[in-house]
Each structure stands twice: as structure tokens, then as C-alpha cells.
Scaffold this active site. Structure first.
Site, PDB file in Angstrom:
ATOM      1  N   LYS A 223       0.809  -1.218   0.000  1.00  0.00           N
ATOM      2  CA  LYS A 223       0.000   0.000   0.000  1.00  0.00           C
ATOM      3  C   LYS A 223       0.843   1.269   0.000  1.00  0.00           C
ATOM      4  O   LYS A 223       0.559   2.210  -0.757  1.00  0.00           O
ATOM      5  CB  LYS A 223      -0.947   0.003   1.205  1.00  0.00           C
ATOM      6  CG  LYS A 223      -1.813   1.245   1.276  1.00  0.00           C
ATOM      7  CD  LYS A 223      -2.880   1.141   2.348  1.00  0.00           C
ATOM      8  CE  LYS A 223      -2.314   1.104   3.735  1.00  0.00           C
ATOM      9  NZ  LYS A 223      -3.378   1.245   4.763  1.00  0.00           N
TER      10      LYS A 223
ATOM     11  N   GLY B  65      -1.683  -5.214  14.973  1.00  0.00           N
ATOM     12  CA  GLY B  65      -2.132  -3.920  15.442  1.00  0.00           C
ATOM     13  C   GLY B  65      -1.024  -2.888  15.487  1.00  0.00           C
ATOM     14  O   GLY B  65       0.167  -3.203  15.396  1.00  0.00           O
TER      15      GLY B  65
ATOM     16  N   GLU C  32     -11.660   3.455  19.695  1.00  0.00           N
ATOM     17  CA  GLU C  32     -11.829   3.074  18.297  1.00  0.00           C
ATOM     18  C   GLU C  32     -13.305   2.951  17.946  1.00  0.00           C
ATOM     19  O   GLU C  32     -14.156   2.734  18.813  1.00  0.00           O
ATOM     20  CB  GLU C  32     -11.101   1.749  18.012  1.00  0.00           C
ATOM     21  CG  GLU C  32      -9.605   1.782  18.261  1.00  0.00           C
ATOM     22  CD  GLU C  32      -8.891   2.803  17.407  1.00  0.00           C
ATOM     23  OE1 GLU C  32      -9.308   3.007  16.247  1.00  0.00           O
ATOM     24  OE2 GLU C  32      -7.920   3.412  17.893  1.00  0.00           O
TER      25      GLU C  32
ATOM     26  N   HIS D 110       9.358  20.106 -40.365  1.00  0.00           N
ATOM     27  CA  HIS D 110       8.218  19.263 -40.716  1.00  0.00           C
ATOM     28  C   HIS D 110       8.623  17.807 -40.919  1.00  0.00           C
ATOM     29  O   HIS D 110       9.623  17.525 -41.583  1.00  0.00           O
ATOM     30  CB  HIS D 110       7.563  19.716 -42.033  1.00  0.00           C
ATOM     31  CG  HIS D 110       7.661  21.182 -42.298  1.00  0.00           C
ATOM     32  ND1 HIS D 110       6.741  22.080 -41.821  1.00  0.00           N
ATOM     33  CD2 HIS D 110       8.582  21.915 -42.981  1.00  0.00           C
ATOM     34  CE1 HIS D 110       7.085  23.303 -42.210  1.00  0.00           C
ATOM     35  NE2 HIS D 110       8.193  23.231 -42.903  1.00  0.00           N
TER      36      HIS D 110
ATOM     37  N   TYR E 113      12.626  12.666 -39.005  1.00  0.00           N
ATOM     38  CA  TYR E 113      13.172  11.844 -37.925  1.00  0.00           C
ATOM     39  C   TYR E 113      14.679  12.055 -37.850  1.00  0.00           C
ATOM     40  O   TYR E 113      15.402  11.833 -38.830  1.00  0.00           O
ATOM     41  CB  TYR E 113      12.895  10.354 -38.139  1.00  0.00           C
ATOM     42  CG  TYR E 113      13.616   9.494 -37.127  1.00  0.00           C
ATOM     43  CD1 TYR E 113      13.285   9.569 -35.772  1.00  0.00           C
ATOM     44  CD2 TYR E 113      14.648   8.651 -37.511  1.00  0.00           C
ATOM     45  CE1 TYR E 113      13.966   8.810 -34.838  1.00  0.00           C
ATOM     46  CE2 TYR E 113      15.336   7.886 -36.582  1.00  0.00           C
ATOM     47  CZ  TYR E 113      14.986   7.971 -35.238  1.00  0.00           C
ATOM     48  OH  TYR E 113      15.659   7.225 -34.305  1.00  0.00           O
TER      49      TYR E 113
END
Length: 460
Positions: free
Chosen positions: A22, A77, A154, A362, A365
């Protein structure tokens, strides 16, 4: 005053429905753990201890040598998690901050204020609290008639009166370090969850007539703990607003800030104009006076002063002052553009250095190339840099003129002031001041078109 910090980062985060721990989910470009750790640095901890568990090596890699680590094999816990840090901090004099690694919105300023409040009031424990319009799911702060904190209860253990209380526990605390670990030896799992609650140490301190205080956050958003993707999106929204507001205060203009995404490590100089739907990621810097138009995407790049980037993508590139890019250009990693270079529409550049005042306007590459200054690269030019196995370099000298639709087959060198004719395929060195023509001569057959099936005369 010596400060310590314990960061709780052992949980799996089941509600995230993810293989990723997480605390490693990102908010504005940084993991939640990184956000928390950066804020913790505001209190200058002598030692920081991160409690890790699920996929611990991934979590450890994020902070590396910035923190000590302890392993929580079973998640029993918050109290149990803090117990794991005892081997690192037991017996030390000072104040210990305990904070969850899934609270990315907490600021360093708030943590510093919490520590100062704790010290100035000579508390043995200080709880960081907030006022919630909807407190459901949070631990409640219970005070006596004199306003003193007597306990934290709680949600699952709260009675009807306690459930109506609006002041909630954010899960961030400061403790006298020695007393914290002494009190943890006294807590039990006698509660609805069957866990060791860190909050139970408050009742222990109160029973010993030790002083417990609470510091109330000004901004409730800072208290957000991220447990699912909905909360993650909320954190992202709040962080994005903070970031854009910070830049606006520092002199940046946003035409539509709600649509702009800027990550935490991006820096922007004053007098930059940013239109809507712009994305700035990674370690990007935008120089003063630059304009970024709608749809521009830039990551890990340095953009100089007074540039204009129009609806283009730039990755891991460096642009000097006065460069113009786009629309619809793509600068790929390893691109360096010197002053006043122009890269126009549908031009792609990769792994190349382009000298000042060169123009590629224009449909071009340019890959693995060294291009000099004041070069004109005509429309449709291609550097042929890959033979299926290896990449090769093209070198173009200063003031060269590359005709439209030139195909430059690397390895190749074109000298200063040289010219390639439009439509040429160039595979050999072009010396200084030379013209290279690499195409078949035009053959014109007068009247021949009348013999073709499409000619109007054939339909009569």
C-alpha cells in the site's frame, strides 16, 4: 532536544486490491512512503525507524539507507508494530514521532508544530487530531470536562456518546521515547479487534497521572489515511491542488489549473504560462518566460528560458533558451537542443544534439545524430540509423542544407555548408561546401500519358 521517528509501513493494504504494498502506491509522482518520509525530515530525527512487513524488500528499497528497518512478521495492530522498533530505540532520551506510511498529505510544517506543542506543554504523549464532519471509522478523542484528553476509543469499541464526537485521531503521535516503550509492555489485545492498540497507552499514561495532550490540525485533509483507490484519488486531487497553488504563489500562470498534472519534484521558474491539459513529471525544470500549450507532456527534462512547447511530448531531454517545439513533436531520451532551435510539427528527435538556430520544421526523424548550428533540415528528412543490429551516427556540419525528403544512411558525415538535393538518398561522406545528389535523373516522355487507362481520352 533529540527527536526520533517510527514510520509504520508493514501493512499489505488489502482494500487496494493490488500486488503492490500500500505505501508504495504513488501520489503526484512519489510513493506515499516517500511523501511521509519527506515530511518527517522537518523534525530532523536523530534516527528514523521504518516498520516493514509485506513485500519488505520493495519497501526497504524506496528509503534505502535513509532509515533503519525492523520487520513485523505478523500484523497484530499498531501497538504491536511500534513494539518492533524497541530494539532500535529502547532506552534513548528524547521524543518519538509515530506516523503511518499511508498519510501522504501530512506536511512537515504540521509535524514540526506537533513536536513543538508536545515539548512546550511538557507532555508525555501528544496526539495529532482533527475535526471531522463525518467521523465514522475514526478513533474518537475523549476529553474530560476540563478539556484534557482521557482516552482514544476506536469506532468498533465506541459507545453511542463517543460515536457522536467529532474530534478524531489521525494516527500520528509524539511520545516521550522511554515512557512509550515502558507503556507498550502493559497493553493487551482485550478489544473488539483482538489487536494491540497503540492508543491504549493513553489510558496507561492517564492512570499514572502523566500529561497527555492533543494538537488539532488546521487542515483536515492532512489527516487522510489512504486505504483504497477512492482515498488514493482524493489524495491525488488534494496534492495536485497544493502543487499548482504553490507554483501560482511563486509566479506561474495557469490558464486552467484543474486540468494540469504536475508531480512533486517538478520546478518552475516565475513568468511561465501553462495552458490546460499539461503534464509535467519526474525531475523536470521549466525556465522563466516559457509557454507550454494545451496537451504538452514533459518528463525528466530541462526546458530553458523563453521556450515555446506546443502540444508535444518531451522525455529526458535538455532544451536551451529560446527553443520552439511543435506542434505534435516528440523529443525522445537523450535529446539536447541548443539556443533558438526550432523543431516543428511531426518531427521526432532521439539521442541527438542539435546546434543553435538549426531548424527542422516538418515530418522529420533525427536519431543518433550530431547536427551543427544554423542547419536547415527539409521536410521528410530521415536519418537511417539502424541496420537491424546496430545504431550508427549521422554528423551534419554547421550551415548545411538538407533538402526535403533526404534519406541519410548512417554512418554518415555531411560537412559544413554542404547541401543535399531534395529526394536524395545519401550514404557517403559529403565534403565541406559540396552538393550531393543521390537520385535518378528525371525522364519525361511527352504524350505518353494519353496511352494510360486513366486518361480522359481513353473513355471516349
Amino acid at each position: 532536544m533529540t527527536n526520533y521517528a517510527i514510520i509504520l509501513a508493514a501493512g499489505k493494504g488489502t482494500r487496494m486490491t493490488s500486488d503492490l504494498p500500500k505505501v508504495l502506491h504513488k501520489v503526484s509522482g512519489l510513493t506515499m512512503l516517500e511523501h511521509v518520509f519527506r515530511s518527517v525530515k522537518a523534525i530532523s530525527p536523530e534516527k528514523a525507524v521504518t516498520v516493514i512487513g509485506h513485500k519488505s524488500e520493495m519497501v526497504r528499497a524506496v528509503l534505502a539507507d535513509q532509515s533503519a528497518f525492523v520487520h513485523q512478521t505478523e500484523q497484530l495492530g499498531t501497538g504491536h508494530a511500534v513494539m518492533m522498533a524497541e530494539t532500535q530505540l529502547e532506552g534513548l532520551e528524547g521524543h518519538t514521532l509515530v506516523i503511518a506510511g499511508d498519510t501522504p498529505l501530512i506536511t512537515g510544517e504540521s509535524l514540526k508544530s506537533l513536536i513543538d506543542f508536545h515539548v512546550n506543554h511538557k507532555n508525555v504523549a501528544t496526539i495529532l487530531t482533527a475535526t471531522a464532519q463525518d467521523p465514522f471509522g475514526y478513533g474518537r478523542i475523549v476529553r474530560n470536562k476540563d478539556g484534557e484528553v482521557i482516552k482514544i476509543v476506536e469506532q468498533k469499541d465506541a459507545n453511542e456518546y463517543e460515536q457522536q464526537l467529532k474530534e478524531i485521531n489521525t494516527g500520528t503521535y509524539v511520545f516521550d521515547n522511554k515512557r512509550l516503550f515502558e507503556a507498550l509492555k502493559c497493553i493487551t489485545t482485550n478489544n473488539a479487534q483482538g489487536e494491540y492498540y497503540l492508543t491504549d497507552v493513553v489510558a496507561i499514561f492517564r492512570a499514572n497521572k502523566e500529561k497527555v495532550g492533543a494538537y488539532i490540525l488546521r487542515d483536515f485533509n492532512e489527516s487522510l489515511g489512504v486505504n483504497d483507490r477512492v482515498a488514493l484519488a482524493t489524495a491525488e486531487t488534494v496534492m495536485r491542488q497544493r502543487i499548482t497553488q504553490k507554483h501560482m504563489v511563486n509566479g506561474v500562470t495557469f490558464q486552467n489549473p484543474e486540468t494540469v498534472y504536475i508531480e512533486s519534484d517538478v520546478t518552475i521558474a516565475p513568468d511561465v504560462l501553462i495552458e490546460g491539459n499539461v503534464t509535467l513529471k519526474g525531475r523536470t525544470h521549466i525556465g522563466s518566460g516559457t509557454v507550454l500549450t494545451n496537451g504538452t507532456y514533459i518528463v525528466d527534462s530541462e526546458i530553458g528560458d523563453n521556450c515555446v512547447v506546443t502540444n508535444s511530448m518531451i522525455e529526458s531531454s535538455v532544451l536551451a533558451a529560446g527553443v520552439t517545439v511543435g506542434p505534435y513533436a516528440h523529443l525522445r531520451p537523450g535529446t539536447t537542443l541548443d539556443r533558438e532551435v526550432h523543431i516543428g510539427n511531426f518531427v521526432e528527435v532521439k539521442g541527438s544534439h542539435i546546434g543553435e538556430k538549426t531548424k527542422a520544421g516538418h515530418l522529420t526523424y533525427i536519431g543518433n545524430a550530431q547536427v551543427g548550428s544554423s542547419v536547415n533540415v527539409g521536410a521528410g528528412t530521415i536519418t537511417v540509423n539502424y541496420d537491424g543490429q546496430n545504431k550508427y551516427e549521422t554528423v551534419i556540419g554547421d550551415h548545411a542544407f538538407i533538402g526535403s525528403n533526404s534519406t541519410l544512411i548512417a554512418p554518415l558525415e555531411i560537412g559544413d555548408h554542404a547541401l543535399t538535393a531534395a529526394g536524395s538518398t545519401i550514404s557517403k561522406t559529403v565534403p565541406i561546401d559540396s552538393i550531393a545528389i543521390g537520385r535518378s535523373r528525371q525522364v519525361t516522355k511527352e504524350g505518353y500519358a494519353k496511352r494510360l487507362a486513366h486518361h480522359p481520352s481513353r473513355s471516349k
